[in-house]
Design a protein around this motif. Sequence first.
Motif, PDB file in Angstrom:
ATOM      1  N   ARG A 189      30.449  64.015   1.265  1.00 46.13           N
ATOM      2  CA  ARG A 189      31.669  63.309   0.865  1.00 46.13           C
ATOM      3  C   ARG A 189      31.956  63.455  -0.624  1.00 46.13           C
ATOM      4  O   ARG A 189      32.633  62.622  -1.225  1.00 46.13           O
ATOM      5  N   ASP A 213      36.564  54.738   3.317  1.00 42.33           N
ATOM      6  CA  ASP A 213      35.487  55.591   3.846  1.00 42.33           C
ATOM      7  C   ASP A 213      34.124  54.930   3.663  1.00 42.33           C
ATOM      8  O   ASP A 213      33.258  55.011   4.541  1.00 42.33           O
ATOM      9  N   ASP A 266      31.534  53.791   6.988  1.00 45.35           N
ATOM     10  CA  ASP A 266      30.260  54.470   7.249  1.00 45.35           C
ATOM     11  C   ASP A 266      29.150  53.705   6.539  1.00 45.35           C
ATOM     12  O   ASP A 266      28.863  53.929   5.363  1.00 45.35           O
ATOM     13  N   PRO A 271      32.142  66.711   7.422  1.00 47.11           N
ATOM     14  CA  PRO A 271      31.805  65.523   8.213  1.00 47.11           C
ATOM     15  C   PRO A 271      30.398  65.614   8.808  1.00 47.11           C
ATOM     16  O   PRO A 271      29.902  66.708   9.086  1.00 47.11           O
ATOM     17  N   ASP A 280      30.276  60.046  10.471  1.00 52.08           N
ATOM     18  CA  ASP A 280      31.676  59.917  10.032  1.00 52.08           C
ATOM     19  C   ASP A 280      32.635  59.635  11.178  1.00 52.08           C
ATOM     20  O   ASP A 280      33.846  59.731  10.994  1.00 52.08           O
ATOM     21  N   ILE A 320      35.225  57.081  10.333  1.00 57.98           N
ATOM     22  CA  ILE A 320      36.135  57.621   9.310  1.00 57.98           C
ATOM     23  C   ILE A 320      37.151  58.542   9.969  1.00 57.98           C
ATOM     24  O   ILE A 320      38.351  58.481   9.673  1.00 57.98           O
ATOM     25  N   THR A 321      36.673  59.384  10.871  1.00 50.37           N
ATOM     26  CA  THR A 321      37.560  60.355  11.505  1.00 50.37           C
ATOM     27  C   THR A 321      38.623  59.644  12.348  1.00 50.37           C
ATOM     28  O   THR A 321      39.810  59.973  12.282  1.00 50.37           O
TER      29      THR A 321
END
Lengths: 362, 362, 362
Positions: free
Chosen positions: A56, B156, B160, B327, B331, B334-335
């Motif tokens: 990230r 983000d 996570d 990714p 993640d 997030i996705t």
Amino acid sequence: MARKDMLIRNCWYVAGWSYQFSTDKPVQRMLLGEPVAIWRSGDGAIVVMEDRCVHRLAPLSLGRIEGNQIRCMYHGLRFNAAGRCTQIPGQEIIPATACVRTYPVVERNDWVWVWMGDPERADPSRIAQSKALDDPRWVLKTGELHYQANYELINDNLLDLTHLAYVHATSFGAGPAWAESRPKVEAIAEGVRSSRWIIRTPPVPPLGKAADHQLVDIWTSYDFVLPGVFLLYTGIFPAGTAERCRNAAPPDDLPTLFANFTSQAVTPTSATTTSYYYSWGPAAEHGDEQMAQAMIDVATGAFLEDKLMIEAQQRIIDCAPDARPMPTSADKAITIFSRLMRSQDSEAVWITKQRTETTLTD
Amino acid sequence: MARKDMLIRNCWYVAGWSYQFSTDKPVQRMLLGEPVAIWRSGDGAIVVMEDRCVHRLAPLSLGRIEGNQIRCMYHGLRFNAAGRCTQIPGQEIIPATACVRTYPVVERNDWVWVWMGDPERADPSRIAQSKALDDPRWVLKTGELHYQANYELINDNLLDLTHLAYVHATSFGAGPAWAESRPKVEAIAEGVRSSRWIIRTPPVPPLGKAADHQLVDIWTSYDFVLPGVFLLYTGIFPAGTAERCRNAAPPDDLPTLFANFTSQAVTPTSATTTSYYYSWGPAAEHGDEQMAQAMIDVATGAFLEDKLMIEAQQRIIDCAPDARPMPTSADKAITIFSRLMRSQDSEAVWITKQRTETTLTD
Amino acid sequence: MARKDMLIRNCWYVAGWSYQFSTDKPVQRMLLGEPVAIWRSGDGAIVVMEDRCVHRLAPLSLGRIEGNQIRCMYHGLRFNAAGRCTQIPGQEIIPATACVRTYPVVERNDWVWVWMGDPERADPSRIAQSKALDDPRWVLKTGELHYQANYELINDNLLDLTHLAYVHATSFGAGPAWAESRPKVEAIAEGVRSSRWIIRTPPVPPLGKAADHQLVDIWTSYDFVLPGVFLLYTGIFPAGTAERCRNAAPPDDLPTLFANFTSQAVTPTSATTTSYYYSWGPAAEHGDEQMAQAMIDVATGAFLEDKLMIEAQQRIIDCAPDARPMPTSADKAITIFSRLMRSQDSEAVWITKQRTETTLTD
């Protein structure tokens, strides 16, 4: 029309002193506008990595060194010293693309030299001949400064020592001869050499054996080599020596009253900022640690005089980026070096600075 | 190619705590890069206005509240709570265009929610289910932080929680299980839900009734909903509970050793800055004000760890805006959320960040 | 579409107070975004030069005054007061192009007036009629402020004194009449005149002979002339005087209870920054040095109120540069002066401010 600045990629840049990097924690440095994480693996080997985790984009310089590997302390990805990801916590498969770039790096003479360009071309024989801090011939101390200015202005400063007579008349005790006469300037491999005698001048401290002389002859000779390394030898001799040498370099074995050496590195951290690392000190036969400390303190004071002038010069340039300098006969070394720099074009990053668009309506 | 950032207009954003706005004087807040003046009319109703007088564009947040109206304290124009100008000193006629924009606003659960998009679509039923500060089930304290970073980096971070094992190992006492196993992640209305058991782990303070247990099972479940609201429940149970629940959510009526709740709101003040408002505290049956204060202090310390990492991450991204993240299996949330955000495209403002044009000449 | 700001070149700008420039060392000032070095030659004459050595673009304001000449203290080039280089250390030939630009300059009434445009058109008769600090009719003290705002916002402030009733109600004790009624506004040569009676108002300190009066009539009249010079006379008379004068200007020989005068100059140092120089004080027959000092202290406090408002207004404008003001009847003087400014177009530099490109995708 915007001014163009230039950053040369295929060069060895000084990223700092060897003693600044350890196995304890990584350090962030900027080189040519790119953040790098510098750290030592457990075996002491130095590693320079793109400071950006593949996951990230967090900085690895906030990471943790684990033996010969480094762990990103955001989500725990671990990388080896070659930049390959070796662990993604909670995930078995590690994509082959999970790599961060590493840069060729060499430790030599207490400086950490980083190659920012094509790794295939990273030839350590191109590293400039600075002096190690433990060189038995010299007693050296170190310093560093960080400029709000483009690195070429600092190169220009070091390539034209005329300024000593004005900027450093007091700090270095430099006399008018520095401005009134011209050194011998010649192109050398990857740089320029500038040498001169300053004759029949009163010596200034530190004096060494020159203390008994009312007038001395001073031989100074420096190489300024790519990308921006300044290596200056100064030897003080009894008055009359220059004449006996017919104004050429004194023989290597001619005894000096006092000698000193300085290595200086100019590193563009971005197009608008620069780091400056330097060591200075007397020949071991003429001075001790205390004298070396006194000399580096004077040097730092003088370099702050340069910084005041150069950062002001940068602001003036920013006000009118199209204004062009007018060369004088003192600019010979600048001209040679600038031509050498621009011959590296195919390896350079050109930066077009943004600036406010101004139009004269009439 | 420039990176594109995105601001979603048609959402309810938290502009602050209800207790931060009064009938005494207006307050300026930035929302999506737009300055707004927030104030209470004499009847206590909250008003959110474009912070720009129609006359000479002075901020109304420097104005004076006069009953249910506000007066610009530059040249004295007065506006009612609907944004219509009701007085221009020394001038009888008030143009119909003399209006400032007002924004739909709802106070709910001690947060002030502002709708920055099409007023026709401002549906209060879309406001996220945060906890009121006087909710009888919880003892809650509040905090806020202001980031020099794009809000999506903070989203983000919250989507996570792998990072707990690295960023907050000490502050929150989070163990490696946070990184080594994966939560159940599922799409919900306007967001994503992430739930998991952390099993057979030593409890960390505050302990509540968990003080007598050497190992516990912890159930955590959060919803992260548009535009950036994080609602996390944590329940601590005797070891073995997860197994008895077959790793699914514990029944609502199952007694906890200790439970706590946090509501957190991420508000983009501009494309490059973000405000962060949060409350946290224990269940009323397990803790008191003193424990709640201790918990919010630990949380603020932990969020400062996030801030250090995220602002550094932002600076790394700014150095190379085209670098793309890679990714991992962590993640997933997030996705899902990023896809949800980008499906709001037609309501979004896209921001193309300016940056220095760099061209590689070879 | 970007907003356009404008800088007028062919005007006399105030660069500071005469007493701020000496033969000791040059001073840097910014005028219209251009750095100038201001210094006095040995004969006391003031010199205004482009602050950029022709050689390597270092600022001459870091140079050394040597009699009637100035030496760049980077590499030692020397220039005479006409800007011609007269010495290049170590080089015999001085190119004819080795000149720095000088600007027409006039010292008048203790201000240094600089002409930034076509030197052929620099006509000292166009200099505004400010008061000298040793004018026998007045006791004057001086002040200065530096704004983070475009100069036109400060011009606008001075051209619409409606704001006194709001911004300065306490500091200047200005009553609501300033906003509720309108002055007589008329175009004059290179500017605008605004005059008015404020009638039957309680006098505020300093009072002079007005101390015995419960109500007074106040006559105020100012000229605001290119490029941004504000010259305000205030006379206090017994109540009823305005009526006896039929609301026109009082005769010159009508005795006042108290009178004062202020000269103020607004100088754009760049498109986004402005310097502000001012003097103020009582008529010599009504006040002394102590009263003048008290008045300038109140004025500085009031101007800081303006600065707070105007810099906030600038930030609001920067957030939405396309928002346009809505004129009121109080803006007559602003409109006249703005039209006058824009009629100078052919002499102006237009500045297109850079700003972040924002596109609404729907």
